[in-house]
Design a protein around this motif. Structure first.
Motif, PDB file in Angstrom:
ATOM      1  N   ILE A  66       0.841  -1.187   0.000  1.00  0.00           N
ATOM      2  CA  ILE A  66       0.000   0.000   0.000  1.00  0.00           C
ATOM      3  C   ILE A  66       0.878   1.240   0.000  1.00  0.00           C
ATOM      4  CG2 ILE A  66      -1.700   1.304   1.335  1.00  0.00           C
ATOM      5  CD1 ILE A  66      -2.678  -1.379   2.408  1.00  0.00           C
ATOM      6  N   PRO A  67       0.641   2.199  -0.925  1.00  0.00           N
ATOM      7  CA  PRO A  67       1.481   3.404  -0.988  1.00  0.00           C
ATOM      8  C   PRO A  67       1.506   4.145   0.345  1.00  0.00           C
ATOM      9  CG  PRO A  67       0.041   3.250  -2.908  1.00  0.00           C
ATOM     10  CD  PRO A  67      -0.382   2.166  -1.955  1.00  0.00           C
ATOM     11  N   GLY A  68       2.709   4.426   0.817  1.00  0.00           N
ATOM     12  CA  GLY A  68       2.845   5.185   2.052  1.00  0.00           C
ATOM     13  C   GLY A  68       2.573   4.406   3.312  1.00  0.00           C
ATOM     14  N   TYR A  69       2.267   3.100   3.193  1.00  0.00           N
ATOM     15  CA  TYR A  69       1.897   2.325   4.383  1.00  0.00           C
ATOM     16  C   TYR A  69       3.006   2.317   5.428  1.00  0.00           C
ATOM     17  CZ  TYR A  69       1.997  -1.773   7.342  1.00  0.00           C
ATOM     18  OH  TYR A  69       2.151  -2.597   8.406  1.00  0.00           O
ATOM     19  N   LEU A  70       4.245   2.060   4.983  1.00  0.00           N
ATOM     20  CA  LEU A  70       5.330   1.919   5.948  1.00  0.00           C
ATOM     21  C   LEU A  70       5.534   3.200   6.743  1.00  0.00           C
ATOM     22  CD1 LEU A  70       7.914  -0.139   3.854  1.00  0.00           C
ATOM     23  CD2 LEU A  70       6.404  -0.948   5.684  1.00  0.00           C
ATOM     24  N   GLN A  71       5.421   4.363   6.051  1.00  0.00           N
ATOM     25  CA  GLN A  71       5.580   5.631   6.754  1.00  0.00           C
ATOM     26  C   GLN A  71       4.409   5.871   7.707  1.00  0.00           C
ATOM     27  OE1 GLN A  71       5.830   5.112   3.519  1.00  0.00           O
ATOM     28  NE2 GLN A  71       7.609   6.166   2.641  1.00  0.00           N
TER      29      GLN A  71
ATOM     30  N   ARG B 283       0.443  12.604   4.963  1.00  0.00           N
ATOM     31  CA  ARG B 283       0.753  11.441   4.142  1.00  0.00           C
ATOM     32  C   ARG B 283      -0.283  11.184   3.059  1.00  0.00           C
ATOM     33  NH1 ARG B 283       5.347  10.386   3.326  1.00  0.00           N
ATOM     34  NH2 ARG B 283       4.499   8.584   2.249  1.00  0.00           N
ATOM     35  N   ALA B 284      -1.424  11.866   3.121  1.00  0.00           N
ATOM     36  CA  ALA B 284      -2.513  11.606   2.176  1.00  0.00           C
ATOM     37  C   ALA B 284      -2.063  11.883   0.743  1.00  0.00           C
ATOM     38  CB  ALA B 284      -3.721  12.461   2.528  1.00  0.00           C
ATOM     39  N   VAL B 285      -2.516  11.036  -0.176  1.00  0.00           N
ATOM     40  CA  VAL B 285      -2.188  11.168  -1.590  1.00  0.00           C
ATOM     41  C   VAL B 285      -3.403  11.631  -2.392  1.00  0.00           C
ATOM     42  CG1 VAL B 285      -1.416   9.942  -3.652  1.00  0.00           C
ATOM     43  CG2 VAL B 285      -0.411   9.396  -1.429  1.00  0.00           C
ATOM     44  N   GLU B 286      -4.589  11.048  -2.107  1.00  0.00           N
ATOM     45  CA  GLU B 286      -5.766  11.356  -2.910  1.00  0.00           C
ATOM     46  C   GLU B 286      -6.837  12.121  -2.131  1.00  0.00           C
ATOM     47  OE1 GLU B 286      -7.254   7.788  -4.584  1.00  0.00           O
ATOM     48  OE2 GLU B 286      -5.470   7.397  -5.805  1.00  0.00           O
ATOM     49  N   ARG B 287      -7.206  11.628  -0.933  1.00  0.00           N
ATOM     50  CA  ARG B 287      -8.317  12.275  -0.240  1.00  0.00           C
ATOM     51  C   ARG B 287      -8.223  12.072   1.270  1.00  0.00           C
ATOM     52  NH1 ARG B 287     -10.444   7.768  -2.395  1.00  0.00           N
ATOM     53  NH2 ARG B 287     -10.759   8.864  -4.347  1.00  0.00           N
ATOM     54  N   VAL B 288      -8.831  12.995   1.987  1.00  0.00           N
ATOM     55  CA  VAL B 288      -9.026  12.902   3.426  1.00  0.00           C
ATOM     56  C   VAL B 288     -10.492  13.216   3.692  1.00  0.00           C
ATOM     57  CG1 VAL B 288      -8.461  13.864   5.695  1.00  0.00           C
ATOM     58  CG2 VAL B 288      -6.660  13.588   3.978  1.00  0.00           C
TER      59      VAL B 288
ATOM     60  N   VAL C 129      -2.037  22.729   3.495  1.00  0.00           N
ATOM     61  CA  VAL C 129      -0.946  22.253   2.640  1.00  0.00           C
ATOM     62  C   VAL C 129      -1.405  21.067   1.803  1.00  0.00           C
ATOM     63  CG1 VAL C 129       1.337  21.186   2.646  1.00  0.00           C
ATOM     64  CG2 VAL C 129       0.861  23.113   4.165  1.00  0.00           C
ATOM     65  N   ALA C 130      -2.165  20.138   2.424  1.00  0.00           N
ATOM     66  CA  ALA C 130      -2.654  18.977   1.675  1.00  0.00           C
ATOM     67  C   ALA C 130      -3.571  19.404   0.538  1.00  0.00           C
ATOM     68  CB  ALA C 130      -3.377  18.026   2.622  1.00  0.00           C
ATOM     69  N   ALA C 131      -4.458  20.372   0.805  1.00  0.00           N
ATOM     70  CA  ALA C 131      -5.350  20.861  -0.249  1.00  0.00           C
ATOM     71  C   ALA C 131      -4.564  21.509  -1.382  1.00  0.00           C
ATOM     72  CB  ALA C 131      -6.360  21.849   0.339  1.00  0.00           C
ATOM     73  N   LEU C 132      -3.515  22.252  -1.042  1.00  0.00           N
ATOM     74  CA  LEU C 132      -2.684  22.870  -2.065  1.00  0.00           C
ATOM     75  C   LEU C 132      -1.915  21.821  -2.873  1.00  0.00           C
ATOM     76  CD1 LEU C 132      -1.268  25.956  -0.121  1.00  0.00           C
ATOM     77  CD2 LEU C 132      -2.944  25.968  -1.972  1.00  0.00           C
ATOM     78  N   ARG C 133      -1.644  20.665  -2.256  1.00  0.00           N
ATOM     79  CA  ARG C 133      -0.984  19.573  -2.984  1.00  0.00           C
ATOM     80  C   ARG C 133      -1.932  18.854  -3.930  1.00  0.00           C
ATOM     81  NH1 ARG C 133       0.198  15.326  -0.457  1.00  0.00           N
ATOM     82  NH2 ARG C 133      -0.493  15.720   1.683  1.00  0.00           N
ATOM     83  N   GLY C 134      -3.228  19.179  -3.862  1.00  0.00           N
ATOM     84  CA  GLY C 134      -4.202  18.524  -4.724  1.00  0.00           C
ATOM     85  C   GLY C 134      -4.981  17.420  -4.049  1.00  0.00           C
TER      86      GLY C 134
ATOM     87  N   LEU D 189     -15.415  10.136  12.331  1.00  0.00           N
ATOM     88  CA  LEU D 189     -14.734   9.298  11.352  1.00  0.00           C
ATOM     89  C   LEU D 189     -13.619  10.098  10.691  1.00  0.00           C
ATOM     90  CD1 LEU D 189     -17.888   7.762   9.601  1.00  0.00           C
ATOM     91  CD2 LEU D 189     -16.443   6.640  11.311  1.00  0.00           C
ATOM     92  N   PHE D 190     -12.529   9.400  10.390  1.00  0.00           N
ATOM     93  CA  PHE D 190     -11.375  10.029   9.744  1.00  0.00           C
ATOM     94  C   PHE D 190     -10.800   9.009   8.774  1.00  0.00           C
ATOM     95  CE2 PHE D 190      -6.778  10.869   9.562  1.00  0.00           C
ATOM     96  CZ  PHE D 190      -6.750  12.238   9.264  1.00  0.00           C
ATOM     97  N   LEU D 191     -10.857   9.307   7.476  1.00  0.00           N
ATOM     98  CA  LEU D 191     -10.404   8.377   6.443  1.00  0.00           C
ATOM     99  C   LEU D 191      -9.296   9.019   5.616  1.00  0.00           C
ATOM    100  CD1 LEU D 191     -13.879   7.181   5.054  1.00  0.00           C
ATOM    101  CD2 LEU D 191     -12.642   6.301   7.043  1.00  0.00           C
ATOM    102  N   VAL D 192      -8.314   8.223   5.238  1.00  0.00           N
ATOM    103  CA  VAL D 192      -7.225   8.688   4.379  1.00  0.00           C
ATOM    104  C   VAL D 192      -7.098   7.733   3.201  1.00  0.00           C
ATOM    105  CG1 VAL D 192      -4.767   9.177   4.201  1.00  0.00           C
ATOM    106  CG2 VAL D 192      -5.992   9.752   6.304  1.00  0.00           C
ATOM    107  N   ASP D 193      -7.202   8.310   1.986  1.00  0.00           N
ATOM    108  CA  ASP D 193      -7.100   7.543   0.751  1.00  0.00           C
ATOM    109  C   ASP D 193      -8.078   6.367   0.782  1.00  0.00           C
ATOM    110  OD1 ASP D 193      -5.250   9.377  -0.126  1.00  0.00           O
ATOM    111  OD2 ASP D 193      -3.530   8.231   0.593  1.00  0.00           O
TER     112      ASP D 193
END
Length: 477
Positions: free
Chosen positions: A94-99, A323-328, A347-352, A398-402
């Motif tokens: 999973i992308p970013g899982y280890l971090q 660490r989010a890549v697509e959505r929070v 910052v996350a929103a500015l990253r897209g 609830l709090f979801l990442v990707d």
């Protein structure tokens, strides 16, 4: 002479309180606020600081639990605490899982457990029957911790089931918050005592001597059944969580039934709290059973509180947003994030990254809703999407990442949960669960009103003043 003596004592008290705030408050804004309060409001300021500003929980916890309890053995990144690996290949892909895993493992000092199953239960209509069913089937132990335990029909059903379990020889214990118990009258403790169900109160208020812990509450919600099943979420015990959406009555919430090795982590949390409240010896670290696997979800329990767990939730949320890549996706009834969290979202929103925040349109605490409106512009101007969910009031957290990470439990995204309350959250790595909860989010968003920056900016001057005043007191709401 006596008059000068009183004046001297008051001045000494004021300066001692201000000096304590200067030396021990880590946030300069908080330190300034208490220093000014102590110096400009003689006697009353220091008393307020004594009651609300000093954290005595860490010292008391050390005495009751013992230092080894509070400073847990640090777990090496590749170890589950017993020398075995617990990063399976499917999770490592999973992308970013280890971090993500390294961050939460370092914060919690608890291993990630594999082999858990999770069932989502919406509102008390689904959650309570299943909880009562599992209590009635319990063979070894039933441990219940809740902030509010109403004594209406639902509460009395729980008390009856707990009493029956005790009579069967099950180890039954109930932990009530000393302030939360007053949300219902007659209090639940009286009924539990009448049924001979063992219970304890977390930091109950008292007048003599005056309790200095009134602002520090146990907000955790958990039901532990034997060693393999637990319930957690934001739901208290009471009729208020029975929802009639047609009439917009009741309080919406999401509860989770987890089965598997993570149950032992929550059992450990309950026994720590029980030892803290009763002074009974804590049994120590429990051995992990080898036959508890019942699913494919990876879970970890994380405790949050003003003791050794201070700031854990803020660091965890900030790190995961970073660490989010697509959505929070965030759903919470009380939204007053710290500046660090606001910055992470910006910052996350500015990253897209797509960030959706779902809040109740009608809050049970109007002043929190007003305070929130005063700060929404800080995230709206950077592209964070905010939605107001229509009644009935939503208490869901609830709090979801990707597509893989979920954080559930009792914590809100406000100063009380971030710094004052004792909370418990569970992080979950599961594509299936996140998919289910994402669908829940989308369904709620489809019926919600999106908040635009122009909506916030168009408030009248009186409304802005009211919202700003409530925001000023947000650290204590």
């Amino acid at each position: 002479m006596s008059g000068w003596l009183i004046i001297t004592l008051v001045l000494v008290l004021n300066f001692m309180a201000a000096g304590h705030a200067l030396m021990y408050k880590r946030d300069p804004r908080t330190a300034w606020a208490w220093i000014v309060t102590c110096l400009l409001i003689p006697t009353i300021g220091p008393v307020l600081y004594f009651l609300l500003g000093i954290n005595r929980i860490r010292t008391r916890a050390k005495k009751l639990k013992g230092e080894p309890m509070l400073v847990r053995k640090r777990i090496r990144p590749e170890s589950d605490g017993q020398g075995s690996l617990y990063s399976p290949p499917d999770m490592a892909e999973i992308p970013g899982y280890l971090q993500m895993d390294h961050l939460s493992r370092t914060i919690s000092n608890r291993p990630l457990t594999s082999g858990n199953s999770i069932r989502v239960l919406y509102n008390g209509d689904q959650a309570y029957p299943r909880m009562l069913e599992d209590i009635d089937k319990a063979k070894k132990c039933v441990y219940l911790s809740t902030f509010i335990f109403d004594t209406g029909n639902t509460g009395r059903r729980f008390i009856s089931s707990l009493a029956k379990a005790r009579k069967r020889g099950v180890d039954v214990r109930v932990l009530l918050d000393g302030i939360g118990e007053f949300y219902s009258w007659p209090r639940a403790g009286g009924y539990l005592k009448q049924e001979k169900v063992p219970f304890a109160r977390f930091l109950p208020p008292r007048m003599v001597p005056l309790s200095p812990f009134i602002n520090l509450r146990n907000h955790r919600k958990m039901l532990v059944i034997d060693d393999d099943t637990v319930f957690t979420g934001g739901m208290n015990i009471g009729d208020r969580h029975l929802v009639d959406e047609d009439k917009s009555t009741g309080t919406q919430d999401v509860q989770f039934r987890l089965a598997g090795p993570v149950a032992l982590q929550m059992k450990q949390v309950f026994l720590e709290d029980w030892a803290f409240c009763t002074g009974e010896p804590y049994p120590g670290q429990m051995d992990q059973a080898k036959d508890l696997s019942s699913g494919d979800a990876f879970c970890r329990t994380i405790t949050v509180g003003p003791d050794q767990d201070l700031d854990k939730l803020r660091m965890l949320l900030t790190g995961m947003i970073s660490r989010a890549v697509e959505r929070v996706s965030i759903m919470t009834p009380y939204f007053l994030p710290s500046q660090e969290l606001i910055g992470a979202m910006q910052v996350a929103a500015l990253r897209g990254v797509e960030i959706n925040v779902v809040l109740p349109a009608r809050n049970n605490l109007p002043y929190v809703h007003w305070a929130t409106r005063n700060m929404l512009w800080e995230i709206l101007q950077y592209g964070v999407r905010v939605y107001y969910q229509p009644p009935p009031f939503s208490h869901s957290k609830l709090f979801l990442v990707d597509d893989v990470y979920a954080l559930i439990g009792s914590a809100n995204m406000d100063p009380r949960s971030l710094r004052l309350n004792f909370e418990m959250v569970v992080e979950i790595y599961s594509r299936d669960l996140v998919r289910t909860l994402t669908e829940h989010f989308q369904e709620k968003i489809s019926r919600s009103k999106r908040v635009r920056l122009v909506d916030v900016d168009s408030r009248s001057i009186p409304v802005r003043l009211r919202d700003s005043l409530c925001w000023l007191f947000s650290p204590y709401l």
